[in-house]
Design a protein around this motif. Structure first.
Motif, PDB file in Angstrom:
ATOM      1  N   ASP A 132       0.794  -1.228   0.000  1.00 31.28           N
ATOM      2  CA  ASP A 132       0.000   0.000   0.000  1.00 31.28           C
ATOM      3  C   ASP A 132       0.830   1.283   0.000  1.00 31.28           C
ATOM      4  O   ASP A 132       0.459   2.246  -0.674  1.00 31.28           O
ATOM      5  CB  ASP A 132      -0.974   0.006   1.188  1.00 31.28           C
ATOM      6  N   PRO A 133       1.939   1.380   0.743  1.00 29.77           N
ATOM      7  CA  PRO A 133       2.652   2.660   0.771  1.00 29.77           C
ATOM      8  C   PRO A 133       3.587   2.869  -0.417  1.00 29.77           C
ATOM      9  O   PRO A 133       4.245   3.894  -0.511  1.00 29.77           O
ATOM     10  CB  PRO A 133       3.465   2.606   2.070  1.00 29.77           C
ATOM     11  N   VAL A 134       3.673   1.876  -1.325  1.00 27.89           N
ATOM     12  CA  VAL A 134       4.641   1.944  -2.423  1.00 27.89           C
ATOM     13  C   VAL A 134       3.901   1.975  -3.759  1.00 27.89           C
ATOM     14  O   VAL A 134       2.977   1.186  -3.978  1.00 27.89           O
ATOM     15  CB  VAL A 134       5.623   0.753  -2.395  1.00 27.89           C
ATOM     16  N   TYR A 135       4.330   2.890  -4.634  1.00 25.51           N
ATOM     17  CA  TYR A 135       3.705   3.041  -5.944  1.00 25.51           C
ATOM     18  C   TYR A 135       4.782   3.040  -7.026  1.00 25.51           C
ATOM     19  O   TYR A 135       5.935   3.397  -6.777  1.00 25.51           O
ATOM     20  CB  TYR A 135       2.885   4.337  -6.010  1.00 25.51           C
ATOM     21  N   THR A 145      -1.811  12.057  -2.854  1.00 25.82           N
ATOM     22  CA  THR A 145      -1.507  11.869  -1.438  1.00 25.82           C
ATOM     23  C   THR A 145      -2.222  12.890  -0.560  1.00 25.82           C
ATOM     24  O   THR A 145      -2.696  12.572   0.536  1.00 25.82           O
ATOM     25  CB  THR A 145       0.017  11.960  -1.213  1.00 25.82           C
ATOM     26  N   LEU A 146      -2.326  14.125  -1.049  1.00 27.29           N
ATOM     27  CA  LEU A 146      -2.969  15.186  -0.272  1.00 27.29           C
ATOM     28  C   LEU A 146      -4.482  15.235  -0.482  1.00 27.29           C
ATOM     29  O   LEU A 146      -5.167  16.067   0.102  1.00 27.29           O
ATOM     30  CB  LEU A 146      -2.359  16.542  -0.638  1.00 27.29           C
ATOM     31  N   GLY A 147      -5.014  14.352  -1.324  1.00 26.23           N
ATOM     32  CA  GLY A 147      -6.463  14.319  -1.561  1.00 26.23           C
ATOM     33  C   GLY A 147      -6.971  15.522  -2.317  1.00 26.23           C
ATOM     34  O   GLY A 147      -8.077  16.006  -2.059  1.00 26.23           O
ATOM     35  N   LEU A 148      -6.185  16.024  -3.270  1.00 21.70           N
ATOM     36  CA  LEU A 148      -6.544  17.240  -3.996  1.00 21.70           C
ATOM     37  C   LEU A 148      -7.067  16.971  -5.404  1.00 21.70           C
ATOM     38  O   LEU A 148      -7.166  17.895  -6.218  1.00 21.70           O
ATOM     39  CB  LEU A 148      -5.329  18.173  -4.085  1.00 21.70           C
ATOM     40  N   ALA A 149      -7.407  15.733  -5.708  1.00 17.45           N
ATOM     41  CA  ALA A 149      -7.892  15.411  -7.052  1.00 17.45           C
ATOM     42  C   ALA A 149      -9.191  16.160  -7.347  1.00 17.45           C
ATOM     43  O   ALA A 149     -10.047  16.328  -6.468  1.00 17.45           O
ATOM     44  CB  ALA A 149      -8.121  13.916  -7.189  1.00 17.45           C
ATOM     45  N   VAL A 181      -5.757   9.704  -7.957  1.00 15.55           N
ATOM     46  CA  VAL A 181      -6.071   9.241  -6.596  1.00 15.55           C
ATOM     47  C   VAL A 181      -5.234   8.005  -6.320  1.00 15.55           C
ATOM     48  O   VAL A 181      -4.785   7.317  -7.243  1.00 15.55           O
ATOM     49  CB  VAL A 181      -7.574   8.903  -6.431  1.00 15.55           C
ATOM     50  N   LEU A 182      -5.002   7.717  -5.051  1.00 18.34           N
ATOM     51  CA  LEU A 182      -4.186   6.561  -4.685  1.00 18.34           C
ATOM     52  C   LEU A 182      -4.952   5.255  -4.815  1.00 18.34           C
ATOM     53  O   LEU A 182      -4.369   4.196  -5.047  1.00 18.34           O
ATOM     54  CB  LEU A 182      -3.667   6.714  -3.252  1.00 18.34           C
ATOM     55  N   LYS A 183      -6.269   5.326  -4.666  1.00 19.00           N
ATOM     56  CA  LYS A 183      -7.119   4.136  -4.797  1.00 19.00           C
ATOM     57  C   LYS A 183      -8.404   4.542  -5.520  1.00 19.00           C
ATOM     58  O   LYS A 183      -8.956   5.619  -5.275  1.00 19.00           O
ATOM     59  CB  LYS A 183      -7.498   3.585  -3.418  1.00 19.00           C
ATOM     60  N   ILE A 184      -8.872   3.679  -6.401  1.00 19.47           N
ATOM     61  CA  ILE A 184     -10.187   3.872  -7.011  1.00 19.47           C
ATOM     62  C   ILE A 184     -11.123   2.880  -6.342  1.00 19.47           C
ATOM     63  O   ILE A 184     -10.988   1.662  -6.507  1.00 19.47           O
ATOM     64  CB  ILE A 184     -10.138   3.676  -8.534  1.00 19.47           C
ATOM     65  N   ILE A 215     -11.079   0.325   4.385  1.00 20.95           N
ATOM     66  CA  ILE A 215     -10.037   1.300   4.742  1.00 20.95           C
ATOM     67  C   ILE A 215      -9.716   2.272   3.608  1.00 20.95           C
ATOM     68  O   ILE A 215      -9.580   3.479   3.854  1.00 20.95           O
ATOM     69  CB  ILE A 215      -8.775   0.575   5.256  1.00 20.95           C
ATOM     70  N   PRO A 216      -9.580   1.816   2.346  1.00 23.67           N
ATOM     71  CA  PRO A 216      -9.308   2.796   1.276  1.00 23.67           C
ATOM     72  C   PRO A 216     -10.366   3.888   1.184  1.00 23.67           C
ATOM     73  O   PRO A 216     -10.044   5.060   0.991  1.00 23.67           O
ATOM     74  CB  PRO A 216      -9.290   1.927   0.014  1.00 23.67           C
ATOM     75  N   ARG A 217     -11.641   3.525   1.342  1.00 23.02           N
ATOM     76  CA  ARG A 217     -12.709   4.527   1.268  1.00 23.02           C
ATOM     77  C   ARG A 217     -12.696   5.429   2.505  1.00 23.02           C
ATOM     78  O   ARG A 217     -12.919   6.635   2.395  1.00 23.02           O
ATOM     79  CB  ARG A 217     -14.065   3.829   1.130  1.00 23.02           C
ATOM     80  N   ILE A 218     -12.431   4.864   3.694  1.00 18.84           N
ATOM     81  CA  ILE A 218     -12.342   5.683   4.909  1.00 18.84           C
ATOM     82  C   ILE A 218     -11.259   6.732   4.747  1.00 18.84           C
ATOM     83  O   ILE A 218     -11.460   7.919   5.034  1.00 18.84           O
ATOM     84  CB  ILE A 218     -12.068   4.799   6.146  1.00 18.84           C
ATOM     85  N   SER A 219     -10.092   6.306   4.274  1.00 17.69           N
ATOM     86  CA  SER A 219      -8.988   7.253   4.060  1.00 17.69           C
ATOM     87  C   SER A 219      -9.374   8.316   3.036  1.00 17.69           C
ATOM     88  O   SER A 219      -9.080   9.499   3.214  1.00 17.69           O
ATOM     89  CB  SER A 219      -7.750   6.483   3.589  1.00 17.69           C
TER      90      SER A 219
END
Length: 583
Positions: A176-179, A227-231, A384-387, A435-439
């Protein structure tokens, strides 16, 4: 190709940045070669998005030492995001020019050894740092000493690199923390002969031309945005000469340019690309000066129209100015102007939007519609980090939202409306699915958010494994459909008698239905069952979270010093028109 500024611009601009930041991040850059100016470019590009960017550039080709030494300057810097940019020449060393000095078995063993070395770097970094790590894959060279026989070679030169890239992608997909940053794709997109300048390489080990470091940084900024949720959340579109060629009010239904041949096929391709964005969770809306009947006839009846009425979360087709329409779209969809992208072929309309609503990202289209898709492809603002499931169904959810609003208008009062909505709230615990949606909610939600604390995916995962934390979310359904996971909470179990409501939030889609009371009711019940006597909470006001201002006192919390307290010796009433379940 994106109309990118020269490196010299960023070097100059970085010395005079305005201090009007809304977010901040710490970025570390490690590489196997020289990346002149990348720090300055990061700072300028982040500042343009109101992000204060503090950078750390690792020593020349010192990434191994930096990562493997737990006391290194990298870890002392404590980055939020770390980029590890590697190149194929450094990886292969002398084998760059003579890969066939090894036989096929030895070449495969060499690649497996290199993969293990990279794997060890990633695992070491993860064990020491909480930062996200973005590592590049390796560009596959287009030429080989074997010439046309390269494709006949068993585990040949190009296959070596392709295999390493496959190993790397498969390994990272479960971390999860690596892309993975697709450096091979970057070189392919811009051209190997453009990205690599042999003179610059021989002069200073510069393996990405100075002219293309701004392009590289622009791609990397996408990870910062995510990462900052600015999408961005919604693309607002003009119609005439944007979704089709010509002006329907003048040319007529049959004469607009939209179809299988040029130039109409360029607009069809543009619509197909927009539909792809819609399918992954980007909302679409219309802001057009037009006769509504003419425009809607094209949208609903033209045989080559891809984007029908059902795909638009909001439509403003009238003769009002586009700034006023944009404000109304923002109000109707219930999220801020900074979440919108505006696309219009008319430069006057674009300038009016830029000057009046600078929060909106206004895209400069070219007069050539065949380039519209390319312009959107090169934007990094939708990352986004997760769809999540909610992302893929977002368009449908907003379509159902229109039905809810129409139903509300038919109701005599709010209570009747809510009672007839058949509301159901399912409380779910934090797990690999939720968890992905909560984040995502924690990073994005501004209005109904008690503290607006921001936690990463990794933070939520860590909290979920702590017995002293209660992490959960709420799925909301009604007679019109599923709103998905639309609420989230984090509770600190501060001893046996007092719990602290650290985070409590609700998506704007479900505000105004007293969903928040049913979620709080679950927290209260769980606390009581655990013998807790009171719950403590804080409200941290911001410019955007006024809708939650009265939530605590409305639910029975009393002000005590700088906090709010609710005693659990009394019954907490959940609205009787909401069915609550636990999973």
């Amino acid at each position: 190709m994106l109309d990118e500024k020269k490196l010299s611009y960023y070097l100059t601009k970085s010395k005079s940045l305005e201090n009007n930041f809304e977010k901040s991040t710490r970025i570390a850059i490690l590489s196997s070669f020289t990346l002149n100016g990348i720090e300055e470019i990061f700072k300028v590009k982040c500042a343009e998005k109101k992000i204060n960017c503090v950078t750390y550039l690792g020593g020349y080709n010192q990434y191994n030492q930096e990562i493997l030494n737990s006391e290194s300057k990298l870890y002392q810097f404590n980055p939020d995001i770390a980029f590890l940019i590697l190149d194929t020449r450094s990886l292969l060393g002398d084998l760059w020019y003579s890969p066939y000095s090894l036989d096929a078995k030895q070449r495969k063993e060499f690649i497996e050894k290199k993969f293990e070395e990279i794997k060890n770097l990633i695992q070491t970094f993860m064990s020491i740092s909480k930062s996200k790590l973005i590592i590049s894959n390796f560009p596959i060279p287009t030429k080989s000493n074997y010439g046309i026989f390269e494709t006949k070679s068993k585990f040949g030169f190009q296959k070596m690199i392709a295999t390493l890239n496959e190993y790397l992608q498969d390994f990272i997909s479960n971390l999860d923390p690596v892309y993975l940053f697709d450096m091979n794709g970057f070189v392919t997109r811009h051209g190997e002969n453009n990205v690599f300048d042999p003179k610059q390489f021989l002069f200073g080990d510069i393996k990405i031309s100075l002219d293309f470091i701004p392009h590289l940084t622009n791609d990397l900024i996408g990870y910062v945005i995510a990462t900052l949720g600015l999408a961005k959340r919604c693309i607002v579109l003009d119609l005439d000469n944007t979704l089709w060629g010509g002006i329907v009010g003048e040319d007529g239904f049959d004469e607009i340019k939209l179809g299988s041949g040029p130039p109409g096929n360029a607009f069809v391709e543009f619509q197909k690309y927009l539909l792809g964005l819609y399918d992954r969770g980007i909302l679409l809306a219309i802001n057009s000066k037009n006769n509504p009947d003419d425009a809607l006839e094209v949208i609903e009846k033209h045989p080559d129209m891809i984007l029908r009425k059902k795909y638009f979360a909001c439509m403003k087709i009238n003769w009002n100015d586009k700034v006023s329409n944009m404000k109304e779209i923002s109000e109707e969809l219930n999220f801020g102007l900074e979440n919108f992208v505006f696309i219009d072929d008319d430069p006057i309309n674009r300038e009016f939007m830029k000057s009046s609503l600078p929060q909106v990202l206004t895209v400069d289209l070219t007069p050539d519609p065949s380039k519209h898709v390319k312009i959107l492809e090169e934007m990094n603002d939708f990352n986004v980090l997760k769809i999540t499931y909610e992302d893929s169904k977002r368009g449908l959810m907003y379509s159902q939202q229109k039905e809810r609003k129409d139903f509300e208008k038919l109701s005599s009062n709010l209570q009747d409306f809510l009672k007839n909505m058949e509301l159901k709230v399912t409380i779910k615990k934090a797990d690999n699915f939720t968890i992905p949606r909560i984040s995502q909610l924690i990073l994005k939600t501004n209005q109904f958010n008690l503290t607006t604390k921001r936690y990463s995916l990794e933070d939520i995962q860590k909290f979920s494994q702590d017995d002293n934390m209660l992490i959960g979310c709420a799925q909301v359904e009604d007679k019109f459909g599923d709103n998905g996971i639309a609420g989230a909470f984090i509770v600190q179990k501060n001893g046996t008698k007092e719990w602290i409501l650290d985070t409590f939030l609700l998506s704007c889609r479900v505000m105004g239905r007293e969903i928040e009371k049913s979620i709080l009711g679950y927290i209260v019940k769980t606390a009581k069952d655990s013998g807790v006597e009171k719950i403590k909470a804080n409200f941290i006001p911001t410019q955007k979270n006024k809708p939650i201002e009265n939530f605590l006192p409305d639910c029975g919390f009393k002000k005590q010093d700088n906090s709010w307290i609710i005693l659990l010796n009394e019954t907490f009433q959940i609205p009787d028109f909401i069915t609550v379940e636990e999973k």
